[in-house]
Structure formats: C-alpha cells, structure tokens
Design an enzyme around this catalytic site. Structure first.
Site, PDB file in Angstrom:
ATOM      1  N   HIS A  25     -28.238 -51.830 -37.653  1.00  0.00           N
ATOM      2  CA  HIS A  25     -28.783 -51.665 -36.305  1.00  0.00           C
ATOM      3  C   HIS A  25     -29.076 -52.986 -35.609  1.00  0.00           C
ATOM      4  CE1 HIS A  25     -32.555 -52.070 -38.603  1.00  0.00           C
ATOM      5  NE2 HIS A  25     -33.089 -52.468 -37.471  1.00  0.00           N
ATOM      6  N   ASP A  82     -33.907 -56.049 -48.593  1.00  0.00           N
ATOM      7  CA  ASP A  82     -34.282 -55.240 -47.426  1.00  0.00           C
ATOM      8  C   ASP A  82     -33.929 -55.920 -46.108  1.00  0.00           C
ATOM      9  OD1 ASP A  82     -35.527 -52.931 -46.245  1.00  0.00           O
ATOM     10  OD2 ASP A  82     -37.252 -54.183 -45.768  1.00  0.00           O
ATOM     11  N   HIS A  87     -29.584 -58.124 -42.447  1.00  0.00           N
ATOM     12  CA  HIS A  87     -29.964 -58.481 -41.074  1.00  0.00           C
ATOM     13  C   HIS A  87     -29.958 -59.990 -40.820  1.00  0.00           C
ATOM     14  CE1 HIS A  87     -30.865 -54.340 -40.914  1.00  0.00           C
ATOM     15  NE2 HIS A  87     -32.114 -54.385 -41.343  1.00  0.00           N
ATOM     16  N   LYS A 187     -43.828 -59.082 -44.789  1.00  0.00           N
ATOM     17  CA  LYS A 187     -44.702 -58.004 -44.319  1.00  0.00           C
ATOM     18  C   LYS A 187     -46.152 -58.474 -44.343  1.00  0.00           C
ATOM     19  CE  LYS A 187     -41.752 -54.088 -45.507  1.00  0.00           C
ATOM     20  NZ  LYS A 187     -41.571 -53.679 -44.100  1.00  0.00           N
TER      21      LYS A 187
END
Length: 349
Positions: A25, A82, A87, A187
């Site tokens: 995405h 992840d 990405h 995070k």
C-alpha cells in the site's frame, strides 16, 4: 529469502509474472508517487541528486502506538520484517532509482530492482555495526501508564522481538557510491510520521563561520509521506540587523492546498490499477527476492548470535540513545513533529 523464492516458484506454476499483482500500500500513497515527479520533472533537483551533492539520506517511519491486539502476529515478525523489508526499502529504492525510460510497469520496476540488487550486503559479523534493534519498555505519559512490549497480549514475557530498528547501509552504484542511507522505524515513539530527508553537503567554505552552529548546518529537503503531507526545504538566511547571523528558514508546500481534487486511498488506487491491468505500482518477484537477500543475513545473525543486544527504550521516546551512534560525524537523526508547517518553531506530537 528461501520462503520468498518458494512462494514465487509456486505462483509461477499457475500464472505468468505479468499476471501477478503483489500489493504494497505504500506505493499507492500520493506523496510516494509524487517523489518521482519531484525528482524527474524539476531541473533544480535531479542535477543535485547524487553523491557529489548529497551527504546522506534519512528515512523515518514512526508510530505512536504499540502492537495492541497484534502481539501474536508481531512476535513472529518484528520491525525488520513488518516495515523495513517491504515499505522502507521500497522508499529507499524510489529515492535512489535512475530515471525510467517510460512511466510504465516494466521501466519503473526494472529501475527499482537495479537499486535493490545494488545494496551492499551486510555480513552476519557486521550486523552490530550497521543495525541496531530496540524494544519499548513501560513508561508514564501524561499520567497514563504505557505497557512494555513484553506485557502486551500474545507476547512472550522474555521476547527479544524488535519494536524499533535503525539501520545504516550503502548503495554501490555510480550515483550513490559512498553516500550512507539511514532507515529508522519503531512503535511507541513520540508521534506518527513517515518522511524522507535529503541532507545536502555543506558549503565547502564556511564564510559565515562566526556562528559555530552554522558549520554543522546543511540544506535539507524533507518529503513528508504522512501526516501533513507535503515538501519542506530548509536553507540559511540572514537574520535582520547588524552582522551576518544566519538561521534556517523553511519553504514548504502542503498537499492540503490541492483540496479541490479527490484523492483515493492507497488501496483504492492500487485495486483500480489491478483491475485496469496496470502493474506499475506493484512489486515484482525479483524485487521481493532482492530485498529478502539483503535482509536475510541480519535475521540469521540475530537468531544465531543471541549476544547481539536488544536495547530497551521507554515508550514515548525516540528509541534507544545508541541509535545516534550510527550517524557519521556530528550529525544526528532529524526528530520530526506531526506538523510540517512551522517546523523548528513549534512541535505538535
């Protein structure tokens, strides 16, 4: 890498490569696509986009939340799988790629693959030198306690899964030889932001070196992917008054200024492209394998060498302090705020 090769081999038993649409995405985000337009439609940027004028490139993708209910998934993933393998290496490829001959699927994806194949391998014995991992610990923010990662649902109380990763790497080709690229993601950091920062070389002659801070200042081009999407240029200007005192000023553009145009969501854009048979913004099998080839030695080093540290950092901070040691010279990471406008004047988290 082995499982990626196995999956690609299985897919190619039933489909041709041009029939397969591997969705990421990030490529559907308007500001990611605009990175290409910024580079290749402006004569003021592309001539400077190389080792002669760029000191280093920095990519940050931070989140201000923990793993929440995804602890079971995250335990088997971690920040490297992840966020970085897909990405962030993709963003680095778009920054570093050569101009494609045409804006079509083959030309675009050929150039992305060339970058991924040019990544200098990080050997297992070098992992501690080039990669730093961290894991958030409990803290109190505005009177509210934040859980440690090991306290999250579905997480091993002795987990060594990384929730923060900082990495330094090089792209060994003619354009980027010797220019360090820095990637950081995590995070439970202070704010949610994704941006690319191009740090240009300082002037060779420090004419206004009376202000010692100026000697460390460099022009920066900040490409904000999310939120407050836009582009920010930082450069020095004279402070009004006597003498030659210099300070950084901002020149910015915000996508919100184009509010008369409907912007589809990333998945909406990509799914439409798939229906139209346009694979330009989709990953190709050889690119996926090249990214895993770069990442695999790091994962294996962590597995085989449990002595490699996992640094703790309190939730709500910018990760382990040791991550600053990856940056060469006197520079440090740019610590972004949620707001792009007013950068350096106030900080919204």
């Amino acid at each position: 890498m082995e499982s990626a090769q196995s999956l690609n081999k299985s897919l190619l038993h039933g489909f041709r490569e041009e029939q397969i649409y591997r969705i990421d995405h990030y490529l559907g985000k308007e500001t990611v696509q605009n990175l290409l337009v910024t580079r290749f439609s402006n004569g003021i940027f592309e001539p400077l986009w190389n080792r002669n004028f760029i000191h280093h490139v920095e990519i940050t993708s931070s989140e201000d939340i923990g793993v929440g209910s995804r602890g079971g998934y995250y335990e088997g993933s971690g920040a490297l799988r992840d966020m970085v393998q897909n990405h962030l290496l993709l963003l680095a490829s778009l920054v570093a790629m050569e101009p494609p001959a045409l804006i079509n699927a083959d030309s675009m994806r050929n150039e992305i693959v060339k970058v991924l194949q040019s990544l200098r391998p990080i050997q297992k014995e070098e992992v501690e030198k080039f990669v730093l991992r961290g894991q958030y610990t409990s803290s109190e923010i505005k009177g509210k306690r934040r859980k440690a990662y090991r306290e999250e649902e579905g997480v091993n109380p002795k987990s060594r899964t990384e929730t923060f990763l900082a990495m330094k790497f090089y792209i060994d080709n003619w354009r980027w030889a010797g220019v360090p690229f820095y990637i950081r993601t995590g995070k439970q950091l202070p704010t949610r932001v994704t941006e690319i920062v191009i740090h240009f070389n300082a002037t060779p002659h420090h004419l206004f070196a009376g202000d010692k801070a100026i000697m460390r200042q460099q022009n920066q081009l900040v490409i904000r992917i999310q939120p407050d999407e836009g582009i920010l240029m930082k450069f020095g200007m004279k402070v009004p008054g006597a003498g030659f005192h210099v300070q950084d000023v901002n020149m910015d553009f915000h996508y919100s200024e184009l509010n008369n145009t409907y912007l589809p969501s990333a998945y909406e854009r990509l799914l439409l492209d798939c229906m139209l048979g346009d694979a330009t913004l989709y990953s190709r099998g050889d690119a996926v394998e090249a990214a895993w080839r770069f990442v695999d030695p790091i994962l294996k080093a962590w597995k085989e060498q449990p002595c490699i540290k996992v640094h703790g950092y309190p939730a709500g901070t910018w990760g382990p302090e040791e991550s600053d040691q990856l940056i060469e010279g006197v520079e440090t990471w740019r610590y972004p705020c949620k707001n792009l406008s007013g950068d350096g004047e106030y900080c919204e988290l």
